[in-house]
Scaffold this motif. Structure first.
Motif, PDB file in Angstrom:
ATOM      1  N   ASN A   9       0.836  -1.207   0.000  1.00  0.00           N
ATOM      2  CA  ASN A   9       0.000   0.000   0.000  1.00  0.00           C
ATOM      3  C   ASN A   9       0.869   1.255   0.000  1.00  0.00           C
ATOM      4  N   ARG A  19      -1.154   0.848  -9.254  1.00  0.00           N
ATOM      5  CA  ARG A  19      -2.203   0.066  -8.591  1.00  0.00           C
ATOM      6  C   ARG A  19      -1.736  -1.378  -8.528  1.00  0.00           C
ATOM      7  N   GLU A 102     -11.982  -4.752  -3.509  1.00  0.00           N
ATOM      8  CA  GLU A 102     -11.372  -4.157  -2.313  1.00  0.00           C
ATOM      9  C   GLU A 102     -11.727  -5.043  -1.119  1.00  0.00           C
ATOM     10  N   ARG A 104     -10.134  -6.466   3.033  1.00  0.00           N
ATOM     11  CA  ARG A 104      -9.225  -6.136   4.142  1.00  0.00           C
ATOM     12  C   ARG A 104      -8.530  -7.400   4.594  1.00  0.00           C
ATOM     13  N   PRO A 109      -6.205  -2.453   4.245  1.00  0.00           N
ATOM     14  CA  PRO A 109      -6.983  -2.596   3.007  1.00  0.00           C
ATOM     15  C   PRO A 109      -6.105  -3.157   1.902  1.00  0.00           C
ATOM     16  N   THR A 110      -6.686  -3.975   1.062  1.00  0.00           N
ATOM     17  CA  THR A 110      -5.920  -4.513  -0.064  1.00  0.00           C
ATOM     18  C   THR A 110      -6.901  -4.850  -1.192  1.00  0.00           C
ATOM     19  N   ARG A 111      -6.389  -5.435  -2.261  1.00  0.00           N
ATOM     20  CA  ARG A 111      -7.252  -5.828  -3.381  1.00  0.00           C
ATOM     21  C   ARG A 111      -6.906  -7.251  -3.787  1.00  0.00           C
TER      22      ARG A 111
END
Lengths: 171, 74
Positions: A9, A19, A102, A104, A109-111
């Motif tokens: 992040n 991204r 999206e 967590r 938070p992450t993807r």
């Protein structure tokens, strides 16, 4: 893995890449039962191409090294986890990163690449382990058929899917 | 005696495996990673015992282990 995600992040926040999204076996793990893997595959949209037009991952490796995370074979060990940074190498993977879900992990938070994109990428890659994982995933969780068809159609994978999966479900 | 009892027992085992896999698939992302690290440790010990070079399981700080956390987190 939370610390690993925080580092990713941070790199995105700093613009080292535009991204990222988790793919590969850890994405499979997100959607299905745990399977053995040692690498955290991270698809990235790069900040820019090199002047030669070649893909240049060195800014990512350089920044990771500045933060104390060093390469080990083809990965970089980030907070104890081998991370493989994979530039989005075609339109399907670019779309998968752009539209990733999206989520967590703990407080971070992450993807994660969306389920139908993950299936399409595995069909496109088509290695024996991808085919094996594909079959296992489909046993455990049906995809959104409309979304999957749309992705397969956009990326010319409908026939590939039919060959890989059609024979399996008898369609 | 026919094979029916054995077939029935095997079917029971397979059904239990299916239920177990479904339960694992429903775990949280964090719990799945914890299971993954257990798998890595098991696999690495088996590989090492066979004399091959084993890969290192993820070296994640124990404080990241969701089971160590207060309920309701992660």
């Amino acid at each position: 893995m939370e610390r690993t995600i925080e580092v990713l992040n941070q790199l995105e926040c700093e613009g080292v890449f535009r991204r990222y999204a988790i793919g590969g076996a850890v994405a499979v793990l997100f959607y299905a039962e745990p399977v053995l893997t040692y690498d955290l595959d991270v698809f990235v949209l790069l900040a820019s191409e090199g002047s030669s037009g070649l893909v240049d991952l060195s800014p990512i490796y350089r920044r990771l090294a500045e933060l104390g995370h060093h390469p080990d074979r083809e990965a970089v060990i980030v907070a104890g986890v081998p991370v493989q940074v994979i530039p989005a190498y075609n339109a399907l993977v670019e779309e998968a990163v752009a539209s990733a879900d999206e989520v967590r992990f703990g407080d971070a938070p992450t993807r994660v690449v969306g389920y139908e994109h993950l299936l399409a990428i595995m069909a496109q890659t088509g290695r024996p382990k991808d085919r094996e994982r594909l079959a296992s995933l489909l046993e455990q969780r049906p995809p959104d058929a409309a979304r999957l068809d749309s992705i397969l159609g956009r990326h010319g994978l409908a026939d590939t899917w039919q060959v890989l999966v059609g024979s399996r479900d008898g369609s | 005696m026919g094979l029916e009892p054995a077939i029935s027992a095997a079917q029971g085992v397979f059904a239990a495996k299916t239920r177990r896999r479904a339960a694992l698939a429903c775990l949280s992302f964090e719990e799945k990673v914890r299971v993954l690290i257990q798998l890595q440790r098991i696999a690495s010990s088996v590989v090492a015992a066979s004399g091959r070079v084993a890969r290192t399981p993820w070296q994640i700080d124990n404080s990241e282990n969701p089971s160590d956390r207060a309920p309701g987190r992660g």
